[in-house]
Design an enzyme around this catalytic site. Structure first.
Site, mmCIF file in Angstrom:
data_model
loop_
_atom_site.group_PDB
_atom_site.id
_atom_site.type_symbol
_atom_site.label_atom_id
_atom_site.label_comp_id
_atom_site.label_asym_id
_atom_site.label_seq_id
_atom_site.Cartn_x
_atom_site.Cartn_y
_atom_site.Cartn_z
ATOM 1 N N ILE A 432 -3.626 3.875 -78.593
ATOM 2 C CA ILE A 432 -4.568 4.743 -77.895
ATOM 3 C C ILE A 432 -4.288 4.787 -76.400
ATOM 4 O O ILE A 432 -4.729 5.695 -75.712
ATOM 5 C CB ILE A 432 -6.019 4.299 -78.181
ATOM 6 C CG1 ILE A 432 -6.263 4.261 -79.686
ATOM 7 C CG2 ILE A 432 -7.031 5.222 -77.524
ATOM 8 C CD1 ILE A 432 -5.940 5.563 -80.401
ATOM 9 N N TRP A 562 -19.642 9.165 -68.307
ATOM 10 C CA TRP A 562 -19.558 7.754 -67.954
ATOM 11 C C TRP A 562 -19.632 7.524 -66.445
ATOM 12 O O TRP A 562 -19.210 6.500 -65.928
ATOM 13 C CB TRP A 562 -18.293 7.136 -68.550
ATOM 14 C CG TRP A 562 -18.411 6.898 -70.023
ATOM 15 C CD1 TRP A 562 -19.526 7.086 -70.800
ATOM 16 C CD2 TRP A 562 -17.394 6.432 -70.911
ATOM 17 N NE1 TRP A 562 -19.261 6.775 -72.105
ATOM 18 C CE2 TRP A 562 -17.962 6.375 -72.211
ATOM 19 C CE3 TRP A 562 -16.054 6.056 -70.744
ATOM 20 C CZ2 TRP A 562 -17.239 5.946 -73.324
ATOM 21 C CZ3 TRP A 562 -15.328 5.637 -71.858
ATOM 22 C CH2 TRP A 562 -15.911 5.576 -73.132
ATOM 23 N N ASP A 600 -8.384 11.820 -73.164
ATOM 24 C CA ASP A 600 -9.445 11.121 -73.895
ATOM 25 C C ASP A 600 -10.806 11.755 -73.652
ATOM 26 O O ASP A 600 -11.199 11.974 -72.500
ATOM 27 C CB ASP A 600 -9.512 9.648 -73.477
ATOM 28 C CG ASP A 600 -8.338 8.841 -73.998
ATOM 29 O OD1 ASP A 600 -7.669 9.312 -74.917
ATOM 30 O OD2 ASP A 600 -8.106 7.736 -73.472
ATOM 31 N N GLU A 667 -12.345 6.296 -83.862
ATOM 32 C CA GLU A 667 -12.793 5.093 -84.562
ATOM 33 C C GLU A 667 -13.055 5.419 -86.015
ATOM 34 O O GLU A 667 -13.634 6.444 -86.342
ATOM 35 C CB GLU A 667 -14.074 4.553 -83.915
ATOM 36 C CG GLU A 667 -14.657 3.333 -84.595
ATOM 37 C CD GLU A 667 -15.554 3.654 -85.788
ATOM 38 O OE1 GLU A 667 -15.599 2.830 -86.714
ATOM 39 O OE2 GLU A 667 -16.176 4.727 -85.796
ATOM 40 N N HIS A 696 -12.190 -4.123 -81.326
ATOM 41 C CA HIS A 696 -13.277 -4.830 -80.654
ATOM 42 C C HIS A 696 -13.527 -6.205 -81.268
ATOM 43 O O HIS A 696 -14.449 -6.911 -80.870
ATOM 44 C CB HIS A 696 -14.560 -3.994 -80.689
ATOM 45 C CG HIS A 696 -14.429 -2.723 -79.907
ATOM 46 N ND1 HIS A 696 -13.939 -1.567 -80.470
ATOM 47 C CD2 HIS A 696 -14.687 -2.432 -78.614
ATOM 48 C CE1 HIS A 696 -13.917 -0.609 -79.546
ATOM 49 N NE2 HIS A 696 -14.368 -1.113 -78.423
#
Length: 756
Positions: A432, A562, A600, A667, A696
């Site tokens: 990624i 974000w 992204d 994901e 994660h």
């Protein structure tokens, strides 16, 4: 008039909990010291709120990892595979959060999803047909007692029964309604214990009430609370909502025997109208969310006082509060030494929001609020101009046409061109983008920022790391190479630092999940790009390999989502400004020979309105075009990738397809690859890379496990459409586990490829 907050940040003003937890995970800190760190943080938070005169101080808002996971453990919702490990309660808790791989067994972590419309992630409780929901823990009571021993009376906080069941994953034949009796009994036991301990209030968080509710949902909520509230005893219960309005159940909340109702008057578009239209029960307390719990801009008291006055016309008992938990903003402005006074005067973080509540309370208690010094000082700030606009940026946005949002030729033709150009094997492998940010990588960046090394020394270190990373990727056989992102502190902050119009903090950390914290930049003014950002590193990486190299960028919607956005212009306007800046970077990468570019959009889903009727009009109508703006100018043979993080995508897959990327990775492993069914059903045209393992978690997936995942994907996705990659970037992982996992990933792809 009293004051209340819904919750408070818990990682520590300087991320003390993060660092203690990570040392504990590595076996470098005894559990007793980890617990002591938690005690100190809770005590400091409670005392600070007490000092600021907060009347309703929450307890049990602290968490080692996640509040919904805490609720699950409190109520015995612990899947058998974790119980079978035979670990201590805390170790079992962390196994659910992070997975476990050791001498006691090998288990994956629970699924992780975005918490409503925020960048916070929650752990998804898992309920099977044998789950015995009951009061099984004591955390809520322990922390209430802990505060009481400090002389601080608190309002215990717990995720409400309805939201718990709505967010849980049911793995057997039973559904939420089948667990109502057990859930009612469990919450009844909570109330019984709180009565024994002498608690005055219990806050039950029910944010699921601000989503679209069906008749079945209303019936479930009613059945749950008819049972639970019959056991109140002397404890008063507030149903606390946030992130929107409760239009589907406002009158039901009034009718049920709640003692208080928490309503968000900022994100709740219809909240004030609901109160005006239906009134508010005189025997209930209205906990009014009027201080923004998500953004960091100072509150304009003139507007808030007018709002509170209007609310008070219809409700006799009003408590001033935050719109949501302060978990979503940084701790305090106190540790910001580099922001100018001109900047800081406009900001309030969690601690400063406590002061705003205290000041509003003081102003409203005066006979002439507008004459108070606090009011006039606040209004003086808002009467002045904060910034000068960049006319060239605004002109560029205004001149955009439909052609700027359309890439030609169409997808099918591009796909044929790109397959011929790159000649990649079936099931091409890639990552990624980011690779582990080791201590020396962070030290190199810190030394440069402090002026201890030159720019040339800083870059040379990064070039050496990039070269090593490329060699290792080639050695294990990855097909599409990345440079590793060693120059980047964060996928949003890094780009913000390189664009005009952002400002940055030193310690304004916000929890994203577990020990992962982010430091969102602040959109201060109009956004533009004055020079290339990533070209030098990407071009260097390309020079070190004959394999394709992906340029790595962050998309405009994610940069905006974000960041702490401006409140003086629309989100659409900000997104288009950022989109034009990233578009310039895309075209520069292409001009420098970078033929695969990943943009992204990890955060695309999280700002999707919680009500379906608002999806297009308020968000997707500008978010999807903002992404298309970024890549519409590239050549047909340039392959555009995008990536999305932990969210629920099934219901917006057609909109994601309309982003017109060539490849999308997302994901899938923690959600048990559920999204591949939706991809198959909706006729998704974009090539896809559902993550085959969870980054994660520290566990290393086996080749066989990865092959099984790929086989499941190939049952639903054409081999010509499928890419092989991890769930997300590898920045937070350890070096050893990263390369071991990637080696297994490549081997699994090769073995499956050989069977085609």
């Amino acid at each position: 008039m009293k004051t209340s907050i819904i919750g408070y940040p818990r990682v520590g003003a300087l991320r003390e909990l993060k660092f203690a937890s990570e040392k504990y995970f590595k076996g470098m800190l005894p559990v007793e010291e980890l617990q002591q760190t938690a005690v100190q943080l809770r005590s400091a938070n409670w005392k600070l709120q007490q000092e600021n005169g907060i009347d309703f101080i929450p307890s049990n808002d602290f968490s080692f990892y996640d509040g919904l996971l805490d609720t699950a453990c409190l109520l015995g919702i612990v899947p058998q595979r974790y119980q079978a490990l035979g670990l201590s309660p805390l170790e079992t808790y962390f196994a659910m959060a992070r997975g476990y791989q050791g001498d006691k067994g090998d288990v994956k972590a629970l699924a992780m999803k975005k918490w409503f419309n925020t960048n916070y992630h929650y752990m998804v409780p898992e309920i099977d047909d044998t789950t015995s929901i009951r009061l099984a823990g004591s955390k809520l009571f322990d922390e209430f007692t802990e505060a009481k021993q400090l002389g601080i009376a608190t309002k215990p906080v717990l995720i409400g029964a309805f939201t718990l069941l709505k967010l849980a994953k049911f793995t057997g034949s039973k559904k939420a309604k089948d667990f109502v009796p057990a859930v009612v009994e469990a919450y009844t036991a909570v109330l019984n214990q709180l009565n024994t301990l002498g608690a005055a209030w219990l806050q039950l968080d029910e944010p699921a009430l601000v989503t679209d509710l069906t008749a079945e949902d209303i019936a479930l909520f009613t059945e749950l609370y008819n049972g639970i509230l019959s056991a109140k005893g002397s404890v008063k219960v507030v149903a606390q909502t946030y992130f929107g309005d409760v239009r589907d159940c406002y009158q039901l909340l009034q009718a049920l025997p709640f003692d208080g109702i928490g309503i968000d008057f900022l994100e709740g578009k219809q909240s004030l109208d609901l109160v005006r239209k239906h009134g508010f029960a005189s025997d209930k307390v209205l906990f009014a969310g009027v201080i923004n719990g998500k953004n960091i801009w100072k509150n304009q008291y003139k507007q808030t006082i007018a709002l509170v006055r209007e609310i008070s016309k219809h409700a006799s008992q009003v408590v001033l509060g935050t719109s949501c938990s302060l978990l979503h903003v940084p701790y305090t402005i106190k540790h910001e030494t580099k922001l100018t006074a001109a900047n800081k005067q406009y900001f309030t973080f969690a601690e400063e929001k406590l002061r705003e509540l205290a000041e509003l309370k003081s102003i409203l208690e005066q006979a002439s609020p507008e004459a108070s010094a606090l009011y006039t000082e606040n209004e003086k700030l808002f009467s002045a101009s904060r910034l000068a606009n960049d006319n060239s940026v605004q002109k560029r946005v205004a001149e955009l046409t439909d052609a700027d949002f359309t890439r030609l030729p169409a997808f099918a033709e591009r796909e044929t061109i790109q397959k011929a150009k790159f000649n990649l094997p079936p099931l091409p492998t890639t990552t990624i983008g980011s690779f582990p940010q080791t201590a020396d990588v962070r030290a190199n960046r810190a030394a440069f920022k402090k002026g201890n090394i030159t720019e040339q020394q800083y870059k040379q270190f990064n070039f050496e790391r990039i070269a090593d990373c490329i060699v290792q990727q080639e050695e294990i056989g990855i097909d599409v190479i990345v440079h590793g992102e060693y120059e980047r502190n964060d996928m949003v902050e890094y780009f913000g630092e390189c664009l005009d119009g952002f400002i940055f903090t030193e310690n304004a950390w916000v929890q994203s999940y577990g020990t992962r914290c982010v430091k969102p930049p602040v959109v201060w003014g109009d956004i533009s790009r004055s020079k290339p950002i990533t070209v030098e590193y990407s071009a260097f990486a390309k020079s070190r390999t004959h394999k394709p190299v992906k340029g790595m960028l962050t998309g405009p919607v994610t940069i905006l989502n974000w960041s702490f956005p401006r409140e003086d212009i629309s989100l659409k306007e900000s997104a288009l400004q950022i989109g034009l800046a990233i578009r310039d970077e895309v075209l520069d990468l292409e001009a420098n020979g970078i033929e695969i570019i990943q943009i992204d959009e990890a955060a695309l889903r999280e700002k999707l309105p919680l009500r379906h009727s608002d999806w297009q009009s308020e968000y997707l109508s500008w978010a999807i075009p903002a992404f298309r703006l970024v890549h519409s100018g590239v050549k047909a043979e340039t392959q555009i990738h995008t990536h999305m993080c932990y969210s629920q995508f099934n219901d917006i897959l057609r909109d994601i397809d309309a982003m017109d990327a060539d490849v999308i990775t997302f994901e899938a492993s923690r959600s048990d690859l559920a999204i591949i069914d939706a991809i198959n059903e909706c006729g998704f045209r974009t090539e896809v890379g559902p993550g085959v393992y969870d980054i994660h978690s520290p566990r290393i997936p086996s080749v066989e496990e990865l092959k099984q995942g790929l086989d499941r994907m190939l049952d639903k996705i054409e081999v010509s459409k499928l890419w092989v990659n991890p769930d997300c970037g590898l920045k937070t992982r350890g070096v050893t586990e990263t390369w071991a996992s990637l080696k297994n990933l490549v081997q699994a792809a090769k073995e499956v490829r050989a069977t085609l």
